[in-house]
Every structure is written in structure tokens, then in C-alpha cells.
Design a protein around this motif. Sequence first.
Motif, PDB file in Angstrom:
ATOM      1  N   ASP A 165       0.761  -1.221  -0.077  1.00 24.61           N
ATOM      2  CA  ASP A 165      -0.040  -0.001   0.113  1.00 24.61           C
ATOM      3  C   ASP A 165       0.924   1.315   0.179  1.00 24.61           C
ATOM      4  N   LEU A 166       2.016   1.289   0.679  1.00 21.54           N
ATOM      5  CA  LEU A 166       2.963   2.407   0.756  1.00 21.54           C
ATOM      6  C   LEU A 166       4.323   1.938   0.604  1.00 21.54           C
ATOM      7  N   LEU A 167       5.300   2.628  -0.005  1.00 24.10           N
ATOM      8  CA  LEU A 167       6.797   2.153   0.113  1.00 24.10           C
ATOM      9  C   LEU A 167       7.254   3.450   0.835  1.00 24.10           C
ATOM     10  N   LEU A 168       7.987   3.352   1.936  1.00 24.55           N
ATOM     11  CA  LEU A 168       8.445   4.460   2.273  1.00 24.55           C
ATOM     12  C   LEU A 168      10.127   4.294   2.290  1.00 24.55           C
ATOM     13  N   THR A 169      10.691   5.426   1.609  1.00 19.97           N
ATOM     14  CA  THR A 169      12.124   5.279   1.480  1.00 19.97           C
ATOM     15  C   THR A 169      12.728   6.310   1.666  1.00 19.97           C
ATOM     16  N   SER A 170      13.977   6.172   1.949  1.00 22.47           N
ATOM     17  CA  SER A 170      15.073   7.369   2.243  1.00 22.47           C
ATOM     18  C   SER A 170      16.483   6.964   1.983  1.00 22.47           C
ATOM     19  N   SER A 190      28.208  11.330 -10.682  1.00 25.19           N
ATOM     20  CA  SER A 190      27.740  10.509  -9.641  1.00 25.19           C
ATOM     21  C   SER A 190      26.517  10.961  -9.232  1.00 25.19           C
ATOM     22  N   LEU A 191      25.957  12.168  -8.953  1.00 24.84           N
ATOM     23  CA  LEU A 191      24.701  12.649  -8.846  1.00 24.84           C
ATOM     24  C   LEU A 191      23.754  12.437  -9.551  1.00 24.84           C
ATOM     25  N   ASP A 192      24.155  12.761 -10.790  1.00 27.12           N
ATOM     26  CA  ASP A 192      23.237  12.722 -11.732  1.00 27.12           C
ATOM     27  C   ASP A 192      22.846  11.168 -12.068  1.00 27.12           C
ATOM     28  N   ALA A 193      23.911  10.375 -12.019  1.00 27.85           N
ATOM     29  CA  ALA A 193      23.510   9.022 -12.235  1.00 27.85           C
ATOM     30  C   ALA A 193      22.727   8.363 -11.143  1.00 27.85           C
ATOM     31  N   PHE A 194      22.966   9.075  -9.964  1.00 31.49           N
ATOM     32  CA  PHE A 194      21.819   8.462  -8.669  1.00 31.49           C
ATOM     33  C   PHE A 194      20.574   9.005  -8.941  1.00 31.49           C
ATOM     34  N   VAL A 195      20.347  10.259  -9.262  1.00 32.05           N
ATOM     35  CA  VAL A 195      19.148  10.736  -9.584  1.00 32.05           C
ATOM     36  C   VAL A 195      18.277   9.775 -10.768  1.00 32.05           C
ATOM     37  N   ALA A 196      19.018   9.794 -11.867  1.00 38.47           N
ATOM     38  CA  ALA A 196      18.429   8.823 -12.893  1.00 38.47           C
ATOM     39  C   ALA A 196      18.064   7.485 -12.233  1.00 38.47           C
ATOM     40  N   GLY A 197      18.806   6.849 -11.325  1.00 38.03           N
ATOM     41  CA  GLY A 197      18.534   5.675 -10.696  1.00 38.03           C
ATOM     42  C   GLY A 197      17.405   5.491  -9.871  1.00 38.03           C
ATOM     43  N   GLU A 198      17.312   6.611  -9.008  1.00 34.71           N
ATOM     44  CA  GLU A 198      16.046   6.603  -7.932  1.00 34.71           C
ATOM     45  C   GLU A 198      14.744   6.775  -8.691  1.00 34.71           C
ATOM     46  N   LYS A 199      14.844   7.814  -9.696  1.00 36.00           N
ATOM     47  CA  LYS A 199      13.556   8.042 -10.658  1.00 36.00           C
ATOM     48  C   LYS A 199      13.044   6.673 -11.262  1.00 36.00           C
ATOM     49  N   LYS A 200      14.171   5.795 -11.890  1.00 31.21           N
ATOM     50  CA  LYS A 200      14.019   4.552 -12.517  1.00 31.21           C
ATOM     51  C   LYS A 200      13.233   3.673 -11.379  1.00 31.21           C
ATOM     52  N   ALA A 201      13.830   3.540 -10.326  1.00 30.53           N
ATOM     53  CA  ALA A 201      13.316   2.631  -9.300  1.00 30.53           C
ATOM     54  C   ALA A 201      11.909   3.051  -8.935  1.00 30.53           C
ATOM     55  N   TRP A 202      11.539   4.315  -8.616  1.00 25.08           N
ATOM     56  CA  TRP A 202      10.306   4.686  -7.985  1.00 25.08           C
ATOM     57  C   TRP A 202       9.546   4.493  -9.134  1.00 25.08           C
ATOM     58  N   THR A 203       9.703   4.746 -10.470  1.00 28.75           N
ATOM     59  CA  THR A 203       8.718   4.484 -11.668  1.00 28.75           C
ATOM     60  C   THR A 203       8.352   3.352 -11.798  1.00 28.75           C
ATOM     61  N   THR A 204       9.435   2.105 -11.511  1.00 27.50           N
ATOM     62  CA  THR A 204       9.093   0.689 -11.680  1.00 27.50           C
ATOM     63  C   THR A 204       8.048   0.356 -10.650  1.00 27.50           C
ATOM     64  N   ILE A 260       5.976   2.277  -8.822  1.00 23.39           N
ATOM     65  CA  ILE A 260       4.693   2.888  -9.011  1.00 23.39           C
ATOM     66  C   ILE A 260       3.766   2.143 -10.194  1.00 23.39           C
ATOM     67  N   GLU A 261       4.320   1.727 -11.224  1.00 24.17           N
ATOM     68  CA  GLU A 261       3.586   1.026 -12.452  1.00 24.17           C
ATOM     69  C   GLU A 261       3.340  -0.256 -11.997  1.00 24.17           C
ATOM     70  N   ALA A 262       4.110  -0.736 -11.000  1.00 22.09           N
ATOM     71  CA  ALA A 262       3.643  -2.235 -10.713  1.00 22.09           C
ATOM     72  C   ALA A 262       2.404  -2.273  -9.439  1.00 22.09           C
ATOM     73  N   GLY A 263       2.092  -0.976  -9.002  1.00 22.18           N
ATOM     74  CA  GLY A 263       0.945  -0.815  -8.239  1.00 22.18           C
ATOM     75  C   GLY A 263       1.278  -0.271  -6.856  1.00 22.18           C
ATOM     76  N   ASN A 264       2.683  -0.097  -6.529  1.00 24.67           N
ATOM     77  CA  ASN A 264       2.898   0.479  -5.219  1.00 24.67           C
ATOM     78  C   ASN A 264       3.072   2.042  -5.243  1.00 24.67           C
ATOM     79  N   ARG A 265       2.501   2.716  -4.104  1.00 29.10           N
ATOM     80  CA  ARG A 265       2.641   4.000  -3.856  1.00 29.10           C
ATOM     81  C   ARG A 265       3.894   4.290  -3.157  1.00 29.10           C
ATOM     82  N   VAL A 266       4.495   5.308  -3.389  1.00 28.16           N
ATOM     83  CA  VAL A 266       5.982   5.704  -2.886  1.00 28.16           C
ATOM     84  C   VAL A 266       5.974   6.834  -2.248  1.00 28.16           C
ATOM     85  N   ALA A 267       6.495   6.971  -1.064  1.00 29.80           N
ATOM     86  CA  ALA A 267       6.652   8.156  -0.052  1.00 29.80           C
ATOM     87  C   ALA A 267       8.220   8.248   0.051  1.00 29.80           C
TER      88      ALA A 267
END
Length: 354
Positions: free
Chosen positions: A176-181, A202-216, A218-225
Motif C-alpha cells: 500500500d505504501l513504500l517508504l524510502t530514504s 555520480s549525483l546525476d546517475a544517482f538521480v536517474a537511478g532513483e527515478k527509474k526505481a520509483w517509476t518501476t 509505481i507502475e507495478a501498483g506501489n505508492r511511494v513516499a
Amino acid sequence: MRATSRRLVVALALGALVLAGCGGGASDAGPSDPSYAASDRPTTDRPTSAAPSAPAKPVRRDRLLPPLAHVRSDRPDLYADGCQVAPESDEPTGCAYGASAQDATATIAVIGDSKSAQWSTALQRLAETRGWRVLIYTKSGCAAVAVPMSMDGEEYASCTRFDRTVSAELVANPVDLLLTSNTSDTALVTDLAPGQDAREASLDAFVAGEKKAWTTWIEAGNRVAVISDIPRPTRSGSIFDVPRCVEKHRDYLERCSFDRAAGEALSGRTGQVRGVEEMGAVDVSPALLGEDVPGATDAPLAWVDPLGILCPQGTCPPADGRILIYREGSHLTDTYVASLTDRIGAVMTALGLP
């Protein structure tokens, strides 16, 4: 002494997997000190609209909570319960707190490094009263991103494997909710363009990686905080140890305050802010102060920023009244997190959780 949540060690269908870890490194791996009595814990019935500030007058040294002698071991019980994955392991533990899978009113997964894990006690307390199930997917120094992380200039390979395993589980079995930090935000970059700054790459790659993870997810049905990283205690450009400072200045705690902006610059917050802004996350932080957040109930991606509570007026005090805030580095004491239970509960309500 921690929250009284029932602990269930569940065999999640992860194949040959087990979870661990937190961004605090090896120093975070060990049992919590059991000598801190439950009767010493503060209650959570604090006003939701009042922001903490440095003590207006000296706090008696024997009144600080947790006691200075126990501040470094004042951690979530998931450490003592073996739920925190060590740097060398890549297997999720399958730890869960609260209601059973069949009886849970909602399921929340905590994923990332120690900056995610430090919020688990508030969630466990809420799980007891609201019937939630809380799953723990945290590993030391391992941000939950879809890009390899760097450790000492090399790939943090166990983190890469761990993240892939956990992500696959969350895609197959959404919550129902995925909490990450995270506090670790150093993605591995092997090829730099001529003149390219290594830290920026490194920071650019990190941001791209976190956005890809969040999108994956969310598309599977998780909400992310995404919950903001905490500023690192910093003075004159150098990191300092808050408990040691408090020990030295325990009758004048304001001497252990530090500038929020300086601390932010050394935290994992920069990459988080870029990611949530670029993906249009809904800011549910006002709920921490008891305010309404229109549009949060169904938001697929939310941003939770506790810095207005932690660092009022741009300064981060070492204590909220008699409650010490920092235990090690920029990790929060479990006592302080427990005192924020009602505030975190208000955020969860704003997000539509029962």
C-alpha cells in the motif's frame, strides 16, 4: 525499550533471499541497549502544530532522554531483531512487524539504508493501533535505486544484488505504501567525459537511478513516499559528533546547534529533492504540522520533509526540549522518532492509509 509491536519473521517468497542493512555502516550493526526503561520514554501526545526549538533555559543533565550513557544505542529494535542487512550480505531478511498478512488493514514497506530504518519505530507504534503490517527492506549504506552504488570507488555489488531482489519482490507483490530514504547518494560512474566533474556525474546517475526505481514500483501498483535525509551536524565545514558535544556542553545545549544549510550540503537530500521535483511528487510535509494536504490521498509519489520540525528557523538544535535528537552522525535517536509518532501518523492519514 522499544515499541511493543508484535514481531513476525516471515518467509517472503524471495527465493534464496534475506534482507538487511542501513546507511549507518558497520557501526549500526548490533543490539540495542535494553537498560533504557520504557517508563523513561516520552509519550507521543505532543501538539501537532508546535515546532521544536532549542531549550530556552538549561535542561538538567539528569533529565535528558535518552540518558547520555545510552544515546548511541538508542536505535530501532530492528537491529536487535536481526532485520538490518550487513554490508557483506545481499539477502533480505523477510522481517515484518504488526498485523499478519491476512489481517493487515494496510502494508507498508520500509526500503533503503539506515535513514529509512530510523523511522521504523514510529511505523511500528502506528501499526499497533491502526492494524498495519510493516515490512523491513533496509541494508547498510544501500540506497534503494536502480543503479549500482559506489563503495570505496568500486561497485557496492552486494547492494546491487540486494536492490534487484527487493525491487523484484515489490513488483511481484505491491504494497500500500513504500517508504524510502537514503543518505548514500554516490552512484558508480566508470566513464567520465573530458572535463566532467566526478561528483556531479555520480549525483546525476544517482538521480536517474532513483527515478527509474520509483517509476518501476509505481507502475507495478506501489505508492511511494520519499522522506528527506537529515542534515549532517556540521560546523566550520567539518562534521562533528552531537552526543560528544552535548556531553561537553550538557548545561548549554544550544552550543551544539548547527546551520541547516551547511548540514544539508553534506546529506543525501540534494539528490532526493531533484528526483521528487522532476517527477512531480506531492509534498505532504504540511501534514506533519497538522495541516491539510489536498491531492495527497491518491498521490503515486509523495515527499515528506521533516526539516521544518528538526531545524526550525534554519538552525538544527541537538534536542527538542529534554529529548536528544541525534545519536550518531545524523541518525535520529529512537526516543525522538517515537515522539514524532503522531506527526508521522498524520502524514499517513493524509496519504489515505486507514
